[in-house]
Design a protein around this motif. Structure first.
Motif, PDB file in Angstrom:
ATOM      1  N   ALA A 193       0.823  -1.214   0.000  1.00  0.00           N
ATOM      2  CA  ALA A 193       0.000   0.000   0.000  1.00  0.00           C
ATOM      3  C   ALA A 193       0.853   1.258   0.000  1.00  0.00           C
ATOM      4  O   ALA A 193       0.561   2.226  -0.703  1.00  0.00           O
ATOM      5  CB  ALA A 193      -0.933  -0.006   1.215  1.00  0.00           C
ATOM      6  N   ALA A 194       1.939   1.260   0.788  1.00  0.00           N
ATOM      7  CA  ALA A 194       2.736   2.471   0.951  1.00  0.00           C
ATOM      8  C   ALA A 194       3.584   2.786  -0.269  1.00  0.00           C
ATOM      9  O   ALA A 194       3.875   3.951  -0.545  1.00  0.00           O
ATOM     10  CB  ALA A 194       3.621   2.344   2.187  1.00  0.00           C
ATOM     11  N   VAL A 209       7.918  11.435  -1.860  1.00  0.00           N
ATOM     12  CA  VAL A 209       8.098   9.995  -1.692  1.00  0.00           C
ATOM     13  C   VAL A 209       8.288   9.652  -0.219  1.00  0.00           C
ATOM     14  O   VAL A 209       7.640   8.749   0.324  1.00  0.00           O
ATOM     15  CB  VAL A 209       9.310   9.509  -2.516  1.00  0.00           C
ATOM     16  N   ALA A 210       9.178  10.377   0.456  1.00  0.00           N
ATOM     17  CA  ALA A 210       9.505  10.065   1.850  1.00  0.00           C
ATOM     18  C   ALA A 210       8.311  10.274   2.770  1.00  0.00           C
ATOM     19  O   ALA A 210       7.983   9.414   3.606  1.00  0.00           O
ATOM     20  CB  ALA A 210      10.687  10.921   2.304  1.00  0.00           C
ATOM     21  N   THR A 211       7.630  11.421   2.633  1.00  0.00           N
ATOM     22  CA  THR A 211       6.522  11.701   3.547  1.00  0.00           C
ATOM     23  C   THR A 211       5.340  10.762   3.316  1.00  0.00           C
ATOM     24  O   THR A 211       4.665  10.360   4.273  1.00  0.00           O
ATOM     25  CB  THR A 211       6.059  13.163   3.402  1.00  0.00           C
ATOM     26  N   PHE A 212       5.103  10.364   2.054  1.00  0.00           N
ATOM     27  CA  PHE A 212       3.973   9.473   1.795  1.00  0.00           C
ATOM     28  C   PHE A 212       4.248   8.067   2.316  1.00  0.00           C
ATOM     29  O   PHE A 212       3.411   7.484   3.019  1.00  0.00           O
ATOM     30  CB  PHE A 212       3.661   9.417   0.302  1.00  0.00           C
ATOM     31  N   VAL A 213       5.392   7.509   1.973  1.00  0.00           N
ATOM     32  CA  VAL A 213       5.705   6.137   2.391  1.00  0.00           C
ATOM     33  C   VAL A 213       5.750   6.036   3.912  1.00  0.00           C
ATOM     34  O   VAL A 213       5.158   5.131   4.515  1.00  0.00           O
ATOM     35  CB  VAL A 213       7.039   5.676   1.777  1.00  0.00           C
ATOM     36  N   LEU A 214       6.444   6.972   4.561  1.00  0.00           N
ATOM     37  CA  LEU A 214       6.551   6.929   6.015  1.00  0.00           C
ATOM     38  C   LEU A 214       5.209   7.217   6.679  1.00  0.00           C
ATOM     39  O   LEU A 214       4.840   6.579   7.679  1.00  0.00           O
ATOM     40  CB  LEU A 214       7.607   7.924   6.497  1.00  0.00           C
ATOM     41  N   GLY A 215       4.457   8.163   6.129  1.00  0.00           N
ATOM     42  CA  GLY A 215       3.174   8.512   6.723  1.00  0.00           C
ATOM     43  C   GLY A 215       2.162   7.389   6.638  1.00  0.00           C
ATOM     44  O   GLY A 215       1.554   6.994   7.650  1.00  0.00           O
ATOM     45  N   LEU A 216       1.973   6.836   5.433  1.00  0.00           N
ATOM     46  CA  LEU A 216       1.007   5.751   5.281  1.00  0.00           C
ATOM     47  C   LEU A 216       1.465   4.514   6.044  1.00  0.00           C
ATOM     48  O   LEU A 216       0.655   3.812   6.667  1.00  0.00           O
ATOM     49  CB  LEU A 216       0.813   5.420   3.801  1.00  0.00           C
ATOM     50  N   LEU A 267       1.252  12.668   6.554  1.00  0.00           N
ATOM     51  CA  LEU A 267       0.370  12.734   5.388  1.00  0.00           C
ATOM     52  C   LEU A 267      -0.112  14.163   5.141  1.00  0.00           C
ATOM     53  O   LEU A 267      -0.303  14.570   3.998  1.00  0.00           O
ATOM     54  CB  LEU A 267      -0.817  11.784   5.567  1.00  0.00           C
ATOM     55  N   VAL A 268      -0.303  14.930   6.211  1.00  0.00           N
ATOM     56  CA  VAL A 268      -0.636  16.343   6.045  1.00  0.00           C
ATOM     57  C   VAL A 268       0.533  17.088   5.402  1.00  0.00           C
ATOM     58  O   VAL A 268       0.351  17.911   4.489  1.00  0.00           O
ATOM     59  CB  VAL A 268      -0.991  16.975   7.409  1.00  0.00           C
ATOM     60  N   VAL A 269       1.750  16.788   5.874  1.00  0.00           N
ATOM     61  CA  VAL A 269       2.940  17.393   5.273  1.00  0.00           C
ATOM     62  C   VAL A 269       3.060  16.979   3.809  1.00  0.00           C
ATOM     63  O   VAL A 269       3.400  17.799   2.934  1.00  0.00           O
ATOM     64  CB  VAL A 269       4.207  16.978   6.052  1.00  0.00           C
ATOM     65  N   PRO A 290       5.060  16.653  -8.747  1.00  0.00           N
ATOM     66  CA  PRO A 290       4.664  15.884  -7.564  1.00  0.00           C
ATOM     67  C   PRO A 290       4.551  14.391  -7.842  1.00  0.00           C
ATOM     68  O   PRO A 290       4.282  13.976  -8.969  1.00  0.00           O
ATOM     69  CB  PRO A 290       3.290  16.475  -7.217  1.00  0.00           C
ATOM     70  N   VAL A 291       4.761  13.597  -6.806  1.00  0.00           N
ATOM     71  CA  VAL A 291       4.539  12.160  -6.929  1.00  0.00           C
ATOM     72  C   VAL A 291       3.047  11.867  -7.049  1.00  0.00           C
ATOM     73  O   VAL A 291       2.635  10.858  -7.619  1.00  0.00           O
ATOM     74  CB  VAL A 291       5.168  11.415  -5.727  1.00  0.00           C
ATOM     75  N   LEU A 292       2.203  12.772  -6.526  1.00  0.00           N
ATOM     76  CA  LEU A 292       0.757  12.687  -6.708  1.00  0.00           C
ATOM     77  C   LEU A 292       0.226  14.068  -7.049  1.00  0.00           C
ATOM     78  O   LEU A 292       0.216  14.968  -6.210  1.00  0.00           O
ATOM     79  CB  LEU A 292       0.061  12.161  -5.443  1.00  0.00           C
ATOM     80  N   ASP A 293      -0.178  14.255  -8.300  1.00  0.00           N
ATOM     81  CA  ASP A 293      -0.806  15.506  -8.719  1.00  0.00           C
ATOM     82  C   ASP A 293      -2.209  15.542  -8.115  1.00  0.00           C
ATOM     83  O   ASP A 293      -3.070  14.725  -8.465  1.00  0.00           O
ATOM     84  CB  ASP A 293      -0.868  15.552 -10.248  1.00  0.00           C
TER      85      ASP A 293
END
Length: 509
Positions: A65-66, A206-213, A244-246, A257-260
């Motif tokens: 998922a992450a 990439v870092a904030t999404f993977v670590l956050g999720l 995830l907010v960050v 962005p990794v997610l537009d």
């Protein structure tokens, strides 16, 4: 004649791409559903239970998922075939290490590697198909993708049950490594594709999404084991939410962005993402935990439980092409999705006939209904979602769609398992005993029947919750898909990055 000679290689090239992609995707769900059947054997062989044992399934889902969104976006930038191959290498290595693991912690680490590789394989697969096929051919390709996912779901419990009975639990992981080895050989001949330009990788995203999720899912998974007020759970959920907010703030300011975020503002694409979330949540708890119930409460062997699960998974082998066929002939996809969710809801409610002495005949109706709903959704969801995204963002869109799917499955596994354990705990008054019962470790003797009834009651409550969630989710999906909006229109042809194809005799692609 010259046109015909030039067209043949193009057709053979797309056929090879489709075959390699489908074989690679086959093993991803198989490794998830098969591992669930193997848990009792793993626990006995490695002398483990509780959270370390459940992480064999959970860590695979967590990393899948992450990493999926990241893998999809990176495939647009660095090459879809390249990410597919890298994912295959990681999956093969992780599966091989799982088969050789001497300790449950080593097994959990190996499954994390395999889950990371699975993310690369599945995210890039959707992007590869979206940029290789168009029109009705794309619908058929994604219907085939749904069929293969169904085959993986279907063969996972059954094949694992047979392998465990004959060769032990390690043989299942070894089989996955062998299949992906074959896929890697074929992938060497696939064409490469990527988005125009080579923008910088959004490392902060990439870092904030993977670590956050990852932190959020970890907190949810550990909640049932450590308690929802434990420092580990509270800190994990808080840290994950903050990251995830960050991540959202970073993506708004990133040039690449990794997610537009405009992608998820597309109402129709968002509706199909919501649909896949509800579908995943509707079946994954039953798919993962029912084999454990059948072995613990009903006394079935691993092989027998795998065969029983065919009632739910065989329809997924047959129905996806029918869904694609209906769409190509004018059937409204929104109505098909609504029907799929109603089938899953109805089947879940019907499954409350579950009891310790139940036979396969009584389980056939509800399991077939759930499986049919899964099959309809698998056959249309990805193809319909990708219609609303231009090819330059195909990897990002496929990655996000599968991130939603993987996150939903990880969330439901955590919540479903915690709900079962909590409901059993309320009946037996012991946290430790509740965990053992939920894991299928029911003692022999007079207490078995009483404890099996407690587990059954917990299942009934959980199934009614699943049915209600699917009904509400279906209504929301239909509402989002109704009406029209310029922002929701399919991606214009002129904006798509098409793979050049030589002309054919008929002039069709």
């Amino acid at each position: 004649m010259s046109n015909f000679r030039r067209a043949a290689p193009a057709r053979s090239g797309t056929a090879l791409t489709l075959a390699v992609v489908l074989l690679g995707v086959l093993v991803v769900p198989m490794s998830l559903s098969g591992a669930a059947v193997a848990l009792p054997g793993i626990g006995e062989d490695l002398n483990t239970s509780g959270a370390p044992l459940m992480w064999v399934v959970n860590v695979y889902n967590l990393l899948f998922a992450a990493v999926t969104l990241v893998a999809g976006s990176l495939s647009d930038v660095h090459g879809r075939r390249r990410v597919f191959v890298l994912g295959g290498v990681l999956f093969t290595a992780g599966s091989l290490a799982s088969a050789l693991a001497p300790h449950v912690l080593v097994l959990d680490l190996a499954r994390a590697v395999a889950g990371t590789g699975a993310a690369g394989v599945l995210a890039s697969s959707g992007a590869i198909l979206a940029t290789t096929f168009e029109g009705a051919a794309r619908t058929r390709a994604f219907a085939a993708l749904g069929t293969v996912v169904g085959i993986g779901v279907a063969l996972g419990p059954t094949l694992s049950g047979w392998l465990i009975g004959g060769l032990g639990w390690r043989a299942g992981f070894l089989a996955h490594a062998v299949v992906l080895g074959v896929v890697l050989l074929g992938a060497a001949r696939m064409p490469e594709s990527r988005a125009p330009g080579r923008p910088r990788t959004d490392r902060a995203g990439v870092a904030t999404f993977v670590l956050g999720l990852g932190a959020v899912i970890t907190g949810l998974v550990q909640g049932s084991e450590n308690g929802w007020t434990s420092p580990l759970v509270v800190d994990s959920l808080a840290l994950g939410g903050l990251l995830l907010v960050v991540f959202a703030a970073v993506e708004r300011r990133s040039a690449h962005p990794v997610l537009d975020l405009s992608l998820i503002r597309n109402r129709r694409f968002g509706a199909w993402c919501l649909g896949t979330l509800v579908v995943s949540g509707g079946f994954i708890g039953t798919l993962t935990f029912l084999p454990t119930y059948l072995q613990g409460a009903c006394g079935q062997s691993a092989a027998e439980a795998g065969l029983t699960m065919l009632l739910m998974t065989v329809p997924v082998l047959v129905v996806p092409p029918i869904g694609g066929w209906l769409v190509n002939r004018g059937a409204p996809p929104s109505l098909l999705m609504a029907a799929a969710l109603l089938l899953i809801a109805g089947g879940s409610a019907w499954l409350t006939v579950l009891r310790p002495d139940i036979g396969a005949g009584a389980l056939a109706g509800p399991l077939i209904a759930i499986g049919t709903g899964m099959g309809v959704a698998f056959g249309i969801t990805d193809g319909q979602a990708m219609r609303h995204v231009e090819s330059a963002r195909a990897g990002m869109a496929a990655g996000f769609l599968n991130t939603v799917r993987g996150a939903a499955e990880a969330l439901v596994l955590a919540v479903f398992g915690a709900l079962l354990a909590g409901l059993v705990r309320a009946r037996v008054g012991s946290d430790r005993l509740a965990k053992e019962i939920t894991a299928g470790n029911l003692p022999d003797g007079p207490r078995h029947d009483v404890l099996a009834q407690h587990l059954t009651g917990a299942w009934h409550t959980a199934l009614w919750g699943v049915a209600g969630a699917c009904v509400l989710g279906g209504l929301a999906v239909v509402a989002l898909l109704s009406g029209h909006s310029a922002a929701d229109a399919p991606a214009p042809a002129e904006r798509r990055q098409r793979i050049p194809r030589p002309p054919t005799v008929s002039g069709r692609k």
